[in-house]
Design a protein around this motif. Structure first.
Motif, PDB file in Angstrom:
ATOM      1  N   THR A 184      25.475  -5.110  -1.125  1.00  0.00           N
ATOM      2  CA  THR A 184      24.089  -5.521  -0.983  1.00  0.00           C
ATOM      3  C   THR A 184      23.327  -5.266  -2.270  1.00  0.00           C
ATOM      4  O   THR A 184      23.679  -4.375  -3.051  1.00  0.00           O
ATOM      5  CB  THR A 184      23.403  -4.757   0.169  1.00  0.00           C
ATOM      6  N   HIS A 222      25.623  -1.109   1.825  1.00  0.00           N
ATOM      7  CA  HIS A 222      24.777  -0.583   2.888  1.00  0.00           C
ATOM      8  C   HIS A 222      25.325   0.769   3.353  1.00  0.00           C
ATOM      9  O   HIS A 222      26.532   0.888   3.610  1.00  0.00           O
ATOM     10  CB  HIS A 222      24.754  -1.543   4.081  1.00  0.00           C
ATOM     11  N   SER A 224      25.936   2.083   6.070  1.00  0.00           N
ATOM     12  CA  SER A 224      25.981   1.676   7.474  1.00  0.00           C
ATOM     13  C   SER A 224      26.213   2.858   8.416  1.00  0.00           C
ATOM     14  O   SER A 224      25.878   2.773   9.605  1.00  0.00           O
ATOM     15  CB  SER A 224      27.063   0.619   7.678  1.00  0.00           C
ATOM     16  N   PHE A 274      26.425  -5.276   8.933  1.00  0.00           N
ATOM     17  CA  PHE A 274      26.218  -4.564   7.681  1.00  0.00           C
ATOM     18  C   PHE A 274      27.407  -3.688   7.300  1.00  0.00           C
ATOM     19  O   PHE A 274      27.596  -3.367   6.137  1.00  0.00           O
ATOM     20  CB  PHE A 274      24.958  -3.675   7.777  1.00  0.00           C
TER      21      PHE A 274
END
Length: 319
Positions: A184, A222, A224, A274
């Protein structure tokens, strides 16, 4: 190709957060003089212990308040102690069995063929939440039958306290720098020490140098694990607690258990967008992930439990 990837990685990593440089071990004891190597007490293990202990205490606090259940607690403290033993066993055995069934047999048969004992080496990593959930369900079924306890109220208690263990478990994943997210360039991006193996394989930590080993390109990803700690743990815990303490949700057997299944399935399905899928299970159709597929039965079971708890009960005829 290398130059192109480098150009992509540099701007993405420039504004990203870096994974905190703390050791995955709280402390280490050198036992090599005894021929036992070095013992590491890891934050990962402590997180699981803390999650289980807090869940135990919270469950006990609910059982001490019979009014939450409509006048009578569904279990005693001795019952709870027995239940927790079986639940812990269910988490460990179910989690490992689920990983072998859902991930190793379909995708890693070569690993099993080369080393059959790998299926039982739980210390090498590999636990499935959904397998652990099956183990917990079986444990509750067994203990409810052994002690003649009502099944749905026990499931409701588990539905309240399970998010505590899940939240701590996901924080443990973050501390271990494993199960990180997709690439990202958002403000939430974080650079993880990814190690040699692509995917969510835990990276290498150099115990001698006392630092994480960064290899390859530094891509922002990310975090996550933190998303999961919030959506699978904190949010269901807060919502369930408000419902039981303010609105008497435990008086409708099965309601909280069903809501937990629905909330976890929703949170997990969101975060799967994600989270980086395991490299060996990343080509599923329709953009689905194994986590999404395994959460589908949770949606179905949760919806049935909520419907069953809220449906109008038949009135008893009085002659």
């Amino acid at each position: 190709m290398t130059d192109f990837l480098t150009l992509l990685a540099v701007p993405m990593a420039a504004n990203a957060l870096h994974f905190p440089e703390f050791s995955p071990a709280i402390f280490s004891i050198d036992l090599r003089f005894m021929g036992l190597g070095v013992f590491h007490l890891r934050w990962y293990a402590l997180a699981y212990i803390a999650g289980i202990m807090l869940a135990w205490q919270y469950a006990n606090a609910m059982l001490k308040r019979p009014t939450l259940f409509g006048g009578k607690s569904p279990a005693t403290k001795d019952d709870l102690d027995d239940i927790m033993f079986w639940i812990i066993l269910g988490i460990i055995l179910g989690g490992r069995f689920g990983y072998v069934l859902f991930y190793m047999i379909p995708y890693q048969q070569d690993v099993i063929a080369a080393d059959p004992l790998s299926v039982i080496r739980i210390w090498d990593g590999g636990m499935s939440f959904h397998g652990g959930l099956i183990g917990v369900i079986i444990a509750i079924l067994v203990i409810s039958r052994r002690r003649a306890l009502r099944l749905l109220p026990l499931g409701d208690i588990a539905g309240v306290v399970a998010p505590i263990g899940i939240m701590f478990g996901r924080l443990a994943n973050f501390i271990n720098a494993e199960l990180y997210g997709r690439k990202t360039d958002s403000a939430f991006g974080m650079i993880f020490p990814e190690g040699q193996v692509p995917g969510s394989t835990p990276p290498a930590y150099d115990w001698n140098a006392g630092q994480w080993v960064y290899t390859g390109f530094e891509f922002a990803r990310h975090p996550s694990q933190l998303y999961e700690a919030a959506l699978e743990g904190l949010v269901p815990l807060v919502i369930a607690s408000i419902l039981i303490w303010k609105f008497g949700a435990l008086k409708k057997p099965g309601l909280v258990a069903g809501l937990f299944l629905l909330m976890y399935g929703t949170g997990r399905s969101i975060v799967e967008n994600f989270r980086l899928p395991d490299s060996f299970a990343s080509d599923l159709p329709l953009g689905l992930t194994m986590g999404m597929i395994l959460s589908t039965p949770m949606w179905i079971g949760g919806a049935w439990l909520v419907w069953n708890a809220l449906k109008p009960k038949p009135l008893h005829r009085i002659d």
